[in-house]
Write a protein that holds these residues in place. Structure first.
Motif, PDB file in Angstrom:
ATOM      1  N   GLU A  68       9.375  -0.159 -21.069  1.00 41.49           N
ATOM      2  CA  GLU A  68       8.084   0.272 -21.619  1.00 41.49           C
ATOM      3  C   GLU A  68       7.072   0.567 -20.510  1.00 41.49           C
ATOM      4  O   GLU A  68       6.223   1.454 -20.668  1.00 41.49           O
ATOM      5  CB  GLU A  68       7.537  -0.769 -22.585  1.00 41.49           C
ATOM      6  CG  GLU A  68       8.297  -0.801 -23.901  1.00 41.49           C
ATOM      7  CD  GLU A  68       7.807  -1.867 -24.870  1.00 41.49           C
ATOM      8  OE1 GLU A  68       7.336  -2.934 -24.411  1.00 41.49           O
ATOM      9  OE2 GLU A  68       7.903  -1.619 -26.087  1.00 41.49           O
ATOM     10  N   LYS A  69       7.161  -0.134 -19.394  1.00 37.54           N
ATOM     11  CA  LYS A  69       6.254   0.118 -18.261  1.00 37.54           C
ATOM     12  C   LYS A  69       6.441   1.533 -17.701  1.00 37.54           C
ATOM     13  O   LYS A  69       5.505   2.105 -17.143  1.00 37.54           O
ATOM     14  CB  LYS A  69       6.503  -0.887 -17.136  1.00 37.54           C
ATOM     15  CG  LYS A  69       6.042  -2.285 -17.421  1.00 37.54           C
ATOM     16  CD  LYS A  69       6.373  -3.188 -16.230  1.00 37.54           C
ATOM     17  CE  LYS A  69       6.089  -4.637 -16.509  1.00 37.54           C
ATOM     18  NZ  LYS A  69       6.466  -5.497 -15.367  1.00 37.54           N
ATOM     19  N   LEU A  70       7.641   2.076 -17.834  1.00 40.53           N
ATOM     20  CA  LEU A  70       7.937   3.401 -17.277  1.00 40.53           C
ATOM     21  C   LEU A  70       7.276   4.535 -18.061  1.00 40.53           C
ATOM     22  O   LEU A  70       7.035   5.613 -17.501  1.00 40.53           O
ATOM     23  CB  LEU A  70       9.452   3.636 -17.262  1.00 40.53           C
ATOM     24  CG  LEU A  70      10.300   2.725 -16.392  1.00 40.53           C
ATOM     25  CD1 LEU A  70      11.778   3.006 -16.627  1.00 40.53           C
ATOM     26  CD2 LEU A  70       9.933   2.888 -14.929  1.00 40.53           C
ATOM     27  N   ILE A  71       7.002   4.305 -19.327  1.00 44.85           N
ATOM     28  CA  ILE A  71       6.579   5.403 -20.206  1.00 44.85           C
ATOM     29  C   ILE A  71       5.284   6.092 -19.750  1.00 44.85           C
ATOM     30  O   ILE A  71       5.301   7.306 -19.507  1.00 44.85           O
ATOM     31  CB  ILE A  71       6.496   4.936 -21.674  1.00 44.85           C
ATOM     32  CG1 ILE A  71       7.893   4.524 -22.158  1.00 44.85           C
ATOM     33  CG2 ILE A  71       5.917   6.041 -22.558  1.00 44.85           C
ATOM     34  CD1 ILE A  71       7.896   3.802 -23.497  1.00 44.85           C
ATOM     35  N   THR A 103      13.020  14.442  -8.669  1.00 43.68           N
ATOM     36  CA  THR A 103      11.845  13.808  -8.057  1.00 43.68           C
ATOM     37  C   THR A 103      11.511  12.522  -8.803  1.00 43.68           C
ATOM     38  O   THR A 103      11.232  11.485  -8.189  1.00 43.68           O
ATOM     39  CB  THR A 103      10.644  14.776  -8.062  1.00 43.68           C
ATOM     40  OG1 THR A 103      10.999  15.940  -7.321  1.00 43.68           O
ATOM     41  CG2 THR A 103       9.414  14.130  -7.469  1.00 43.68           C
ATOM     42  N   HIS A 104      11.553  12.581 -10.124  1.00 47.84           N
ATOM     43  CA  HIS A 104      11.318  11.388 -10.946  1.00 47.84           C
ATOM     44  C   HIS A 104      12.321  10.284 -10.603  1.00 47.84           C
ATOM     45  O   HIS A 104      11.953   9.113 -10.487  1.00 47.84           O
ATOM     46  CB  HIS A 104      11.421  11.747 -12.433  1.00 47.84           C
ATOM     47  CG  HIS A 104      11.684  10.589 -13.332  1.00 47.84           C
ATOM     48  ND1 HIS A 104      10.737   9.616 -13.593  1.00 47.84           N
ATOM     49  CD2 HIS A 104      12.801  10.227 -14.029  1.00 47.84           C
ATOM     50  CE1 HIS A 104      11.255   8.725 -14.419  1.00 47.84           C
ATOM     51  NE2 HIS A 104      12.503   9.071 -14.693  1.00 47.84           N
ATOM     52  N   LEU A 111      10.531   3.867 -10.639  1.00 45.64           N
ATOM     53  CA  LEU A 111      11.922   3.721 -11.059  1.00 45.64           C
ATOM     54  C   LEU A 111      12.631   2.683 -10.184  1.00 45.64           C
ATOM     55  O   LEU A 111      13.417   1.880 -10.688  1.00 45.64           O
ATOM     56  CB  LEU A 111      12.636   5.074 -11.004  1.00 45.64           C
ATOM     57  CG  LEU A 111      13.612   5.341 -12.130  1.00 45.64           C
ATOM     58  CD1 LEU A 111      13.024   5.093 -13.490  1.00 45.64           C
ATOM     59  CD2 LEU A 111      14.178   6.725 -12.032  1.00 45.64           C
ATOM     60  N   ALA A 112      12.336   2.687  -8.906  1.00 47.00           N
ATOM     61  CA  ALA A 112      12.899   1.676  -8.000  1.00 47.00           C
ATOM     62  C   ALA A 112      12.421   0.282  -8.399  1.00 47.00           C
ATOM     63  O   ALA A 112      13.189  -0.689  -8.370  1.00 47.00           O
ATOM     64  CB  ALA A 112      12.518   1.987  -6.557  1.00 47.00           C
ATOM     65  N   ALA A 159      13.488  -5.021 -10.926  1.00 46.58           N
ATOM     66  CA  ALA A 159      13.080  -6.009 -11.939  1.00 46.58           C
ATOM     67  C   ALA A 159      14.193  -6.326 -12.928  1.00 46.58           C
ATOM     68  O   ALA A 159      14.233  -7.421 -13.498  1.00 46.58           O
ATOM     69  CB  ALA A 159      11.842  -5.518 -12.687  1.00 46.58           C
ATOM     70  N   THR A 160      15.101  -5.373 -13.148  1.00 49.80           N
ATOM     71  CA  THR A 160      16.169  -5.563 -14.138  1.00 49.80           C
ATOM     72  C   THR A 160      17.534  -5.793 -13.489  1.00 49.80           C
ATOM     73  O   THR A 160      18.555  -5.776 -14.178  1.00 49.80           O
ATOM     74  CB  THR A 160      16.253  -4.362 -15.097  1.00 49.80           C
ATOM     75  OG1 THR A 160      16.510  -3.173 -14.345  1.00 49.80           O
ATOM     76  CG2 THR A 160      14.973  -4.226 -15.912  1.00 49.80           C
ATOM     77  N   ASP A 161      17.553  -6.030 -12.193  1.00 48.28           N
ATOM     78  CA  ASP A 161      18.812  -6.265 -11.492  1.00 48.28           C
ATOM     79  C   ASP A 161      19.560  -7.426 -12.149  1.00 48.28           C
ATOM     80  O   ASP A 161      19.014  -8.515 -12.298  1.00 48.28           O
ATOM     81  CB  ASP A 161      18.541  -6.570 -10.017  1.00 48.28           C
ATOM     82  CG  ASP A 161      19.818  -6.685  -9.210  1.00 48.28           C
ATOM     83  OD1 ASP A 161      20.755  -5.903  -9.465  1.00 48.28           O
ATOM     84  OD2 ASP A 161      19.884  -7.570  -8.335  1.00 48.28           O
ATOM     85  N   GLY A 162      20.777  -7.170 -12.588  1.00 51.14           N
ATOM     86  CA  GLY A 162      21.586  -8.190 -13.241  1.00 51.14           C
ATOM     87  C   GLY A 162      21.323  -8.354 -14.730  1.00 51.14           C
ATOM     88  O   GLY A 162      21.990  -9.143 -15.391  1.00 51.14           O
ATOM     89  N   ALA A 163      20.349  -7.621 -15.282  1.00 56.37           N
ATOM     90  CA  ALA A 163      19.986  -7.763 -16.693  1.00 56.37           C
ATOM     91  C   ALA A 163      20.589  -6.661 -17.571  1.00 56.37           C
ATOM     92  O   ALA A 163      20.572  -6.772 -18.789  1.00 56.37           O
ATOM     93  CB  ALA A 163      18.467  -7.757 -16.852  1.00 56.37           C
TER      94      ALA A 163
END
Length: 97
Positions: A25-28, A66-67, A73-74, A79-83
């Motif tokens: 949701e943070k990406l939106i 580019t996105h 995105l990085a 933040a979601t590494d392993g999730a």
């Protein structure tokens, strides 16, 4: 110049659904403000809450690339590494307009 459609499927680990959703949701808002972003919509499966899908439309592949290298995105990936259990991405072109 042909628009590029992206369909991205993200499957969160069952104990990480809330984390993955919050990070997606943070990406939106950030992504929607990017040059070339025509549509960036996040969906969650009604029967499988661990399954998220982004439906995206970009002005062209270069703008999408580019996105893909953007700092937000990085940050999501870190933040979601392993999730995330599974991730698939499809580059598509609309036909039959």
């Amino acid at each position: 110049m042909t628009n590029l459609t992206i369909v991205a499927n993200i499957y969160a680990k069952s104990d990480k659904i809330d984390l993955v959703r919050a990070e997606l949701e943070k990406l939106i808002p950030i992504t929607r403000a990017e040059e070339g972003c025509l549509q960036y919509d996040l969906h969650q499966d009604n029967d499988n809450p661990a399954h998220f899908m982004f439906f995206e439309s970009w002005g062209n592949r270069e703008l999408w690339q580019t996105h893909m290298s953007a700092p937000h995105l990085a940050a999501y990936l870190a933040a979601t590494d392993g999730a995330v259990e599974n991730f698939t991405l499809h580059e598509m072109s609309q036909i039959g307009k």
